[in-house]
Enzyme design. Structure first.
Site, mmCIF file in Angstrom:
data_model
loop_
_atom_site.group_PDB
_atom_site.id
_atom_site.type_symbol
_atom_site.label_atom_id
_atom_site.label_comp_id
_atom_site.label_asym_id
_atom_site.label_seq_id
_atom_site.Cartn_x
_atom_site.Cartn_y
_atom_site.Cartn_z
ATOM 1 N NE ARG A 54 9.901 3.675 -7.425
ATOM 2 C CZ ARG A 54 9.689 4.916 -7.214
ATOM 3 N NH1 ARG A 54 10.117 5.662 -8.416
ATOM 4 N NH2 ARG A 54 9.228 5.380 -6.186
ATOM 5 C CB THR A 55 5.474 -1.918 -6.467
ATOM 6 O OG1 THR A 55 7.020 -1.423 -5.982
ATOM 7 C CG2 THR A 55 5.217 -3.345 -6.486
ATOM 8 C CE LYS A 83 -17.269 0.824 4.149
ATOM 9 N NZ LYS A 83 -18.294 0.181 3.450
ATOM 10 N NE ARG A 104 4.671 -1.664 -1.772
ATOM 11 C CZ ARG A 104 5.395 -0.779 -2.066
ATOM 12 N NH1 ARG A 104 5.488 0.363 -2.074
ATOM 13 N NH2 ARG A 104 6.298 -1.149 -3.029
ATOM 14 C CG HIS A 132 9.465 -4.904 -2.702
ATOM 15 N ND1 HIS A 132 8.562 -5.524 -3.599
ATOM 16 C CD2 HIS A 132 9.442 -3.492 -2.586
ATOM 17 C CE1 HIS A 132 8.392 -4.484 -4.378
ATOM 18 N NE2 HIS A 132 8.617 -3.487 -3.547
HETATM 19 N N1 CP Z 1 10.833 0.041 -5.154
HETATM 20 C C1 CP Z 1 9.625 0.342 -4.783
HETATM 21 O O1 CP Z 1 9.072 -0.574 -4.074
HETATM 22 O O2 CP Z 1 9.121 1.667 -5.211
HETATM 23 P P1 CP Z 1 7.661 2.076 -4.840
HETATM 24 O O3 CP Z 1 7.355 2.132 -3.303
HETATM 25 O O4 CP Z 1 7.241 3.231 -5.542
HETATM 26 O O5 CP Z 1 6.463 0.966 -5.305
#
Ligand code: CP
Length: 306
Positions: A54-55, A83, A104, A132
């Site tokens: 999703r993100t 590396k 991320r 998040h």
């Molecule tokens: N909600 C969320 O962070 O989903 P993903 O891990 O799929 O990005």
């Protein structure tokens, strides 16, 4: 106000700026031509050192819908991090190619570190079990759209509250709204970290910790279910023992208010049974879609094109 901002934690944005993002997201949702091509010529780097559906996809969809372009990686093994390149050097490079970085990373604090080495804004798309913040924007927008308010709510958080970064960010953000009662439902081993509880205490936010899911459900306006975060456990045995402690099924959801909103940041494993998806109170797929609109609002605001 958000132009040039790096978003690392929910508190990096004021409530007023969040409310403006929600209004903008709603405009974009209602009129698909609104802000179309506003990011023409802009590049967004998505640096994903951990898996995501999703993100990453909603950020990329958001940028493409705004007329900009995306580059990056979804797997660190395909980058020079494999590396031995440092995060600081990776960020310096990405910042010299792109106008904004979405990252991320499995390490808590990595996004803050990245923002210190970047000459362009950095958006934290999840740093380990820490925060998040764009999931929080998604969650709050969903609550606002479905209940008409973010004040005067009893919100239950259920599952892995220790490692669940979306819980940490949402609890911090909700603490700034009026008359919020938070109920944290988890096994002993997965309770909310002390630093989040201390913040809530300092802000005089009403909250309680529970073990009994069934007793809590009828009290809730919002139920925020979470997955037990297997990837953050030190041993598989503990994960297997704890993973199915709480499962929302049809029998349980029947005891909830008619106006209950069931959220989940997704991905789901077993914690919500699939037959619950058909219940009108199950809002997690809508929630994921709102995520794209609020990320469009956020990107266009940080890039200063709206
Ligand atoms: N909600 C969320 O962070 O989903 P993903 O891990 O799929 O990005």
């Amino acid at each position: 106000m958000l132009k040039g901002l790096s978003l690392i934690e929910p508190e990096d944005i004021t409530i007023e700026d969040m409310e403006n993002l929600f209004l903008l997201a709603e405009k974009i949702e209602k009129d698909e031509k609104y802000l179309r091509d506003s990011c023409w010529g802009k590049l967004m780097a998505t640096l994903f050192f951990e898996p995501s559906t999703r993100t990453r996809l909603s950020f990329e969809a958001a940028m493409l819908r705004l007329g900009g372009n995306c580059l990056g990686f979804a797997d660190p093994l395909s980058s020079s991090a494999s590396k031995g390149e440092s995060l600081a050097d990776t960020i310096r490079m990405a910042a010299s190619y792109a106008d904004i970085i979405v990252m991320r990373n499995p390490k808590e604090g990595a996004a803050l570190l990245a923002s210190r080495y970047s000459s362009v804004p950095v958006i934290n798309a999840g740093d380990g079990g820490h925060h998040h913040p764009t999931q929080t924007l998604t969650d709050l927008l969903t609550i606002k759209r479905l209940s008409g308010r973010i004040n005067n709510l009893t919100v239950g958080f259920c599952g892995d509250l220790k490692f669940g970064r979306t819980v940490h960010s949402l609890a911090k953000a909700l603490a700034r709204y009026k008359n919020i009662n938070m109920i944290f439902i988890s096994p002993d081993e997965l309770i909310l970290p002390e630093y989040i509880k201390n913040n809530l205490k300092k802000q005089n936010v009403q909250f309680s910790e529970r073990r009994n899911f069934d007793e809590a459900i009828p009290e809730l306006d919002v139920l925020y279910m979470t997955r037990v975060q297997r990837e953050r456990f030190f041993n598989e045995e503990d994960y297997i023992r704890l993973k199915d402690t709480y499962v929302l099924n049809m029998e349980r959801i029947k005891t909830g208010k008619d106006s209950l909103i069931v959220l989940h940041p997704l991905p789901r494993v077993n914690e919500i049974s699939v037959d619950v998806d058909a219940d009108p109170r199950a809002a997690y797929f809508k929630q994921a879609k709102y995520g794209m609109y609020v990320r469009m609002a956020l990107l266009s605001s940080i890039l200063g094109v709206n």
